[in-house]
Design a protein around this motif. Structure first.
Motif, PDB file in Angstrom:
ATOM      1  N   PRO A  29      -9.023  -1.883 -18.765  1.00 18.15           N
ATOM      2  CA  PRO A  29      -8.445  -3.611 -19.176  1.00 18.15           C
ATOM      3  C   PRO A  29      -8.646  -4.376 -18.958  1.00 18.15           C
ATOM      4  N   ALA A  30      -8.962  -5.777 -19.739  1.00 18.36           N
ATOM      5  CA  ALA A  30      -9.080  -7.009 -19.317  1.00 18.36           C
ATOM      6  C   ALA A  30      -8.693  -7.662 -17.973  1.00 18.36           C
ATOM      7  N   GLU A  31      -7.512  -7.475 -17.744  1.00 19.24           N
ATOM      8  CA  GLU A  31      -6.419  -8.143 -16.417  1.00 19.24           C
ATOM      9  C   GLU A  31      -6.537  -7.691 -15.637  1.00 19.24           C
ATOM     10  N   PRO A  32      -6.730  -8.405 -14.467  1.00 15.66           N
ATOM     11  CA  PRO A  32      -7.066  -7.888 -12.958  1.00 15.66           C
ATOM     12  C   PRO A  32      -6.064  -6.582 -12.428  1.00 15.66           C
ATOM     13  N   ALA A  33      -5.200  -7.244 -12.681  1.00 11.48           N
ATOM     14  CA  ALA A  33      -3.616  -5.992 -12.784  1.00 11.48           C
ATOM     15  C   ALA A  33      -3.324  -4.499 -13.581  1.00 11.48           C
ATOM     16  N   LYS A  34      -4.118  -4.872 -14.924  1.00 12.82           N
ATOM     17  CA  LYS A  34      -3.788  -3.576 -15.495  1.00 12.82           C
ATOM     18  C   LYS A  34      -5.395  -2.810 -14.685  1.00 12.82           C
ATOM     19  N   ALA A  35      -6.303  -3.539 -14.167  1.00 12.51           N
ATOM     20  CA  ALA A  35      -7.909  -2.669 -14.180  1.00 12.51           C
ATOM     21  C   ALA A  35      -6.838  -2.327 -12.624  1.00 12.51           C
ATOM     22  N   ALA A  36      -6.557  -2.673 -11.261  1.00  9.23           N
ATOM     23  CA  ALA A  36      -5.893  -2.462 -10.733  1.00  9.23           C
ATOM     24  C   ALA A  36      -5.068  -1.385 -10.529  1.00  9.23           C
ATOM     25  N   GLY A  37      -4.755  -0.637 -11.480  1.00  4.98           N
ATOM     26  CA  GLY A  37      -3.594  -0.165 -11.210  1.00  4.98           C
ATOM     27  C   GLY A  37      -4.108   0.840 -12.083  1.00  4.98           C
ATOM     28  N   GLN A  38      -5.339   1.030 -13.662  1.00  4.91           N
ATOM     29  CA  GLN A  38      -5.730   2.050 -14.091  1.00  4.91           C
ATOM     30  C   GLN A  38      -6.812   2.814 -12.616  1.00  4.91           C
ATOM     31  N   LEU A  39      -7.232   2.532 -11.123  1.00  3.75           N
ATOM     32  CA  LEU A  39      -7.922   2.565 -10.304  1.00  3.75           C
ATOM     33  C   LEU A  39      -6.907   2.916  -9.574  1.00  3.75           C
ATOM     34  N   VAL A  40      -5.841   3.047  -9.919  1.00  3.99           N
ATOM     35  CA  VAL A  40      -4.826   3.424  -8.308  1.00  3.99           C
ATOM     36  C   VAL A  40      -4.552   5.065  -9.464  1.00  3.99           C
ATOM     37  N   ARG A  41      -4.349   4.504 -10.554  1.00  6.65           N
ATOM     38  CA  ARG A  41      -3.683   5.590 -10.704  1.00  6.65           C
ATOM     39  C   ARG A  41      -4.906   7.259 -10.792  1.00  6.65           C
ATOM     40  N   ASP A  42      -6.382   6.738 -11.382  1.00  5.22           N
ATOM     41  CA  ASP A  42      -7.124   7.654 -10.702  1.00  5.22           C
ATOM     42  C   ASP A  42      -8.059   7.476  -9.855  1.00  5.22           C
ATOM     43  N   ALA A  43      -7.508   7.242  -8.720  1.00  2.00           N
ATOM     44  CA  ALA A  43      -7.828   8.476  -7.399  1.00  2.00           C
ATOM     45  C   ALA A  43      -8.541   7.503  -6.464  1.00  2.00           C
ATOM     46  N   MET A  44      -8.933   5.980  -7.312  1.00  2.00           N
ATOM     47  CA  MET A  44      -9.590   5.184  -6.806  1.00  2.00           C
ATOM     48  C   MET A  44      -9.445   4.092  -5.840  1.00  2.00           C
ATOM     49  N   LEU A  45      -8.629   3.763  -6.043  1.00  2.00           N
ATOM     50  CA  LEU A  45      -7.792   2.457  -4.366  1.00  2.00           C
ATOM     51  C   LEU A  45      -6.144   3.137  -4.175  1.00  2.00           C
ATOM     52  N   THR A  46      -6.096   2.961  -2.675  1.00  2.00           N
ATOM     53  CA  THR A  46      -4.545   3.041  -2.927  1.00  2.00           C
ATOM     54  C   THR A  46      -3.829   1.802  -3.508  1.00  2.00           C
ATOM     55  N   TYR A  47      -2.544   2.416  -2.941  1.00  2.00           N
ATOM     56  CA  TYR A  47      -1.675   0.744  -3.401  1.00  2.00           C
ATOM     57  C   TYR A  47      -1.772  -0.919  -2.774  1.00  2.00           C
ATOM     58  N   PHE A  48      -1.834   0.022  -1.319  1.00  5.33           N
ATOM     59  CA  PHE A  48      -2.483  -1.191  -0.460  1.00  5.33           C
ATOM     60  C   PHE A  48      -3.705  -1.946  -0.511  1.00  5.33           C
ATOM     61  N   GLN A  49      -4.605  -1.088  -0.913  1.00  5.35           N
ATOM     62  CA  GLN A  49      -5.980  -1.658  -0.973  1.00  5.35           C
ATOM     63  C   GLN A  49      -5.609  -2.532  -2.582  1.00  5.35           C
ATOM     64  N   ALA A  50      -5.357  -2.277  -4.230  1.00  3.35           N
ATOM     65  CA  ALA A  50      -5.559  -2.540  -4.652  1.00  3.35           C
ATOM     66  C   ALA A  50      -4.976  -4.257  -4.629  1.00  3.35           C
ATOM     67  N   GLU A  51      -3.388  -4.311  -4.324  1.00  2.00           N
ATOM     68  CA  GLU A  51      -1.792  -5.194  -3.576  1.00  2.00           C
ATOM     69  C   GLU A  51      -3.392  -6.596  -3.352  1.00  2.00           C
ATOM     70  N   GLN A  52      -4.121  -5.638  -2.171  1.00  4.77           N
ATOM     71  CA  GLN A  52      -4.425  -6.884  -1.500  1.00  4.77           C
ATOM     72  C   GLN A  52      -5.698  -7.908  -1.802  1.00  4.77           C
ATOM     73  N   ILE A  53      -6.531  -6.993  -2.609  1.00  6.15           N
ATOM     74  CA  ILE A  53      -7.948  -7.115  -2.781  1.00  6.15           C
ATOM     75  C   ILE A  53      -7.526  -8.640  -4.494  1.00  6.15           C
ATOM     76  N   LEU A  54      -6.080  -7.658  -4.815  1.00  7.86           N
ATOM     77  CA  LEU A  54      -6.014  -8.812  -6.227  1.00  7.86           C
ATOM     78  C   LEU A  54      -4.995 -10.247  -5.496  1.00  7.86           C
ATOM     79  N   GLN A  55      -5.107  -9.889  -4.517  1.00  7.33           N
ATOM     80  CA  GLN A  55      -4.232 -11.500  -4.040  1.00  7.33           C
ATOM     81  C   GLN A  55      -5.874 -11.871  -2.798  1.00  7.33           C
ATOM     82  N   GLY A  56      -6.783 -11.539  -3.713  1.00  5.50           N
ATOM     83  CA  GLY A  56      -7.870 -12.474  -2.702  1.00  5.50           C
ATOM     84  C   GLY A  56      -8.264 -11.290  -1.672  1.00  5.50           C
ATOM     85  N   LYS A  57      -7.761 -10.973  -0.728  1.00  2.00           N
ATOM     86  CA  LYS A  57      -7.627 -10.449   0.844  1.00  2.00           C
ATOM     87  C   LYS A  57      -8.540  -8.956   0.574  1.00  2.00           C
TER      88      LYS A  57
END
Length: 823
Positions: free
Chosen positions: A39-67
């Protein structure tokens, strides 16, 4: 760094952070058709990566905030944020090399500069390190990584009892009894080593997916054996704990309480499990503290009518206002709950357990995960520290889910840790409270003395979030890791010594102390010829207790004046492959039985043991369950059945349960009591072989089972002499299609009725190749046994065990070419 504005920027941060395996990420992108397929939006892409077991919730959360920096704590890679409490934030981590999952509690960087906070943090580590028990969460290490102080703890895959009740409602009474009993087992260990927890509550009791209960959070534990443990006094903390579960005496002074305070708090927890409510759900913290001293909680029967009176009585005694009116030790609580704990329960269902992110679920062997063919909704919120909230679509389909993104992002920070403090809310993906239970009221400390610059007012937990010292909500994702390595002794387990003349590490004055310290697989060697104990209770796997006296001499274990249980030695649910070898266990008329065994104890064995002195009998087997590969075994057990005793071995169950997979072999039962072995329960796979029975009303008594319940019993090659009845089947005539009763190669001498029944014929009986002396009658249940004439001679000298009830040389009888009687 600012939050990523595009998907390529987001993926760049993912790679820079090191949270995802680079080769695995490239393979994933190649499989889906490249970055353009996301998906074109970072938040949607993060959701797909979490769904497909590439990232955990916390990892996606932090990286979406630039951390993206420092997703490591020392040797550990951070997978998920589990929760936060008064002493820090807890993360699920993985050791970089060993790949072992652990829970890591991190002291906030701001608190690390405060000596009081650092002292308390180190104190918690010291308290946790003092315990090593399967019903208490273990601490493995404490360390520092630059300015991060952290504690490495056991990881338990499950939930806590607070959230279990909030999710499913009050528990079935038997199930609640099991969980309180297991908690008492952990407290019994703590009490044995001089520790008082001081913060027992539902949120600090964890339940894993296998049904194992573990006590969490030693942050407030009082170390009675540690003379340097004065931190709470040093910092003017008079009231410690959680007001909803605080004992009356702890509300006055937390420094002087003993284990009875924990028993009160466990009782208040029991109340919550049965009712879904704290004892005093309304009111301010000061009011709650007063009411614990002056009021009785609303009766359990006003919430529900199905709680047995006896359970209500146990609860009432646990919550008695005065400590002297309560049970005095956790062992007494355990004994009071034994009738209900003997009823097996199933492990928790997957629906009761937390759902993990797909990445974690895959790594933990297929645990339940939040998965769908659609991307989960991920919202990047503006609330302080809210991060991402994920929820699965109500209706799952292959079409992409529309995602709402709140554009006002939190103020970014350069790393993961700087923004994480003890005010952080639950991590994304944690199950929010549903409002069933009231929030806990936390009494952290009360000011005293002139030093007020260090004091704080009593705090009330805000909103519906439960404030847990030590990160009690870690139970959302916790899982038990492999056992830590033990010192090598033989098979690799520890060897503990019981000796009153020795001292040192691994040496104990009493058997009960050694059992309390033993871990799975340990051996306890007793070097004392005699021991006097009130109760020895074993609940761990593969523990051996054996005599270490010269020439194989048995240890004489006798009962002291006070006994809180039904037996001197109790082997309870979970003690698989337990072995007791080389003992004379004498209840001395102070307990119902010398030995009690109950629950799932596959492979448990009594070997070369003499039992005597029980008021009702020698050994009680209650709801005992072995299996075909690992039966419960009584091997070379001698039971002296007194004139007032009901049975040498009594087999009972409750409800529709059957005693399963039991072997009684090479044992001897001698009267003048009523029965050698009495089966008062359905039995499914029981063998009695090569045993000797003498001067009893009946050698073996079996109750006719109810309709469709089993009576699968094999009685083979036993010697039965001077008994009124050999084998008798009692009970009214029923249709019993599930009877497989085999009686073969037994020898009966001076027995008026070899095999009998109290009512009509019993189908399913096979009798063959049995022999009897001319002075023994056959009985009325099966065809006559073969008369052996002349009758062979045998010894009746009880003092000569090798010869007792054994045929003299050359005199062993045969039937159809096969020897009969005990070998």
């Amino acid at each position: 760094m600012a939050p990523p504005a595009s998907v390529p920027e987001f993926l760049d941060l993912v790679q820079k952070s090191g949270v995802a395996d680079e080769a695995k990420l490239k393979a994933y992108l190649g499989k889906i058709g490249g970055v353009a397929a996301l998906p074109a939006e970072p938040a949607k892409a993060a959701g797909q990566l979490v769904r497909d077991a590439m990232l955990t919730y916390f990892q996606a959360e932090q990286i979406l905030q630039g951390k993206w920096k420092r997703f490591t704590i020392g040797k550990y890679r951070v997978l998920e944020r589990l929760g936060a409490g008064g002493m820090g934030t807890v993360f699920l981590c993985e050791h970089k090399l060993m790949r072992r999952r652990v829970a890591v509690k991190v002291l906030p960087t701001a608190k690390a500069a405060d000596q009081a906070s650092l002292d308390r943090f180190n104190r918690e580590a010291r308290a946790a390190a003092a315990v090593d028990h399967p019903n208490i969460v273990r601490a493995f290490d404490i360390d520092q990584d630059e300015n991060l102080h952290f504690l490495v703890m056991e990881y338990v895959d499950g939930t806590n009892l607070q959230d279990l009740v909030k999710k499913t409602g009050p528990l079935d009474p038997v199930r609640a009894c099991h969980y309180v009993y297991a908690s008492a087992v952990g407290l019994d260990h703590a009490n044995a080593i001089g520790m008082v927890h001081r913060d027992i509550k539902p949120g600090n009791i964890l339940l894993d997916r296998a049904g194992v209960v573990k006590i969490l959070d030693m942050g407030l534990a009082r170390l009675t054996f540690d003379t340097d443990d004065h931190i709470t006094r040093k910092y003017d903390e008079n009231i410690l704990g959680t007001a909803d579960y605080l004992s009356p005496e702890q509300a006055e002074d937390s420094h002087t309480v003993d284990i009875r305070s924990d028993i009160y708090s466990l009782g208040a927890t029991f109340y919550f499990l049965l009712t879904g409510s704290q004892p005093f759900p309304e009111g301010t913290i000061p009011q709650k503290l007063i009411w614990h001293r002056t009021r009785e909680p609303r009766p359990v029967r006003e919430y529900r009518a199905d709680v047995p009176d006896a359970v209500v009585a146990v609860l009432a005694r646990m919550m008695a206002k005065k400590p002297e009116h309560r049970y005095q030790t956790p062992a007494e609580v355990m004994a009071a709950l034994q009738p209900w704990v003997s009823i097996p329960i199933a492990p928790p269902t997957d629906a009761e357990m937390p759902q993990l992110s797909p990445a974690l679920a895959a790594s933990l062997g297929g645990r339940p995960a939040v998965r769908s063919t659609a991307s989960p909704t991920m919202q990047l919120g503006a609330e302080a520290g809210s991060g991402i909230r994920l929820s699965s679509p109500a209706s799952l389909s292959s079409a992409p889910t529309q995602i709402a993104v709140v554009t006002t992002a939190p103020t970014p920070s350069p790393g993961v840790w700087e923004s994480l403090d003890d005010a952080s809310p639950l991590a994304a993906g944690d199950t929010p409270p549903n409002g069933r239970a009231q929030p806990e009221a936390r009494a952290t400390r009360a000011p005293s003395g002139p030093s007020r610059r260090r004091t704080r007012p009593l705090l009330l937990a805000a909103g519906a979030a439960v404030v847990l010292i030590g990160g009690g909500i870690v139970a959302y994702f916790l899982r038990q890791p492999p056992e830590p390595p033990l010192p090598p002794v033989g098979s690799g387990a520890k060897r503990l010594i019981v000796s009153k003349s020795k001292s040192g590490e691994g040496t104990f004055q009493t058997l009960a102390q050694a059992v309390a310290r033993a871990a799975n697989g340990d051996t306890i060697a007793v070097e004392e010829p005699t021991l006097t104990e009130s109760l020895v209770r074993v609940s761990r796997r593969d523990v051996t207790i054996e005599s270490a006296l010269p020439d194989g001499k048995p240890v004489a274990l006798t009962l002291s004046a006070a006994n809180p249980g039904t037996a001197l030695v109790e082997v309870v649910n979970g003690a698989e492959s337990f072995r007791l070898r080389g003992f004379v266990v004498d209840a001395q008329g102070g307990a119902d039985y010398a030995i009690g065994m109950s629950g799932n104890i596959a492979g448990a064995t009594l070997e070369n043991v003499t039992v005597q002195g029980g008021k009702k009998g020698g050994v009680r087997l209650f709801n005992v369950a072995g299996n075909s590969a690992k039966p419960v075994v009584l091997d070379r057990v001698r039971v002296v059945v007194g004139p007032n005793q009901d049975a040498g071995v009594k087999v009972e169950t409750q409800g529709n349960l059957s005693a399963r997979a039991l072997v009684v072999r090479f044992c001897r039962f001698e009267g003048p009591g009523r029965a050698g072995i009495r089966f008062e329960a359905p039995v499914d796979g029981v063998d009695v072989t090569n045993c000797r029975f003498f001067q009893l009303d009946s050698a073996i008594s079996a109750a006719r089972p109810a309709d469709r319940q089993p009576l699968k019993l094999s009685v083979t090659q036993n010697m039965i002499a001077e008994c009124k009845t050999g084998l008798v089947v009692t009970g009214k005539d029923r249709t019993t299609p599930n009877v497989v009763l085999t009686v073969s190669r037994n020898y009966f001498a001076r027995v008026p009725e070899a095999i009998g029944r109290t009512d009509a014929d019993l189908p399913g009986v096979t009798a063959k190749q049995n022999g009897r002396a001319p002075d023994a009658n056959a009985g009325n249940l099966i065809p006559n046994a073969v008369v052996v004439n002349p009758a062979p001679e045998f010894s009746t000298n009880r003092a000569d065990d090798p010869a007792f009830l054994r045929f003299l040389p050359g005199g062993a009888p045969t039937v159809e070419g096969l020897r009969v009687g005990a070998e």
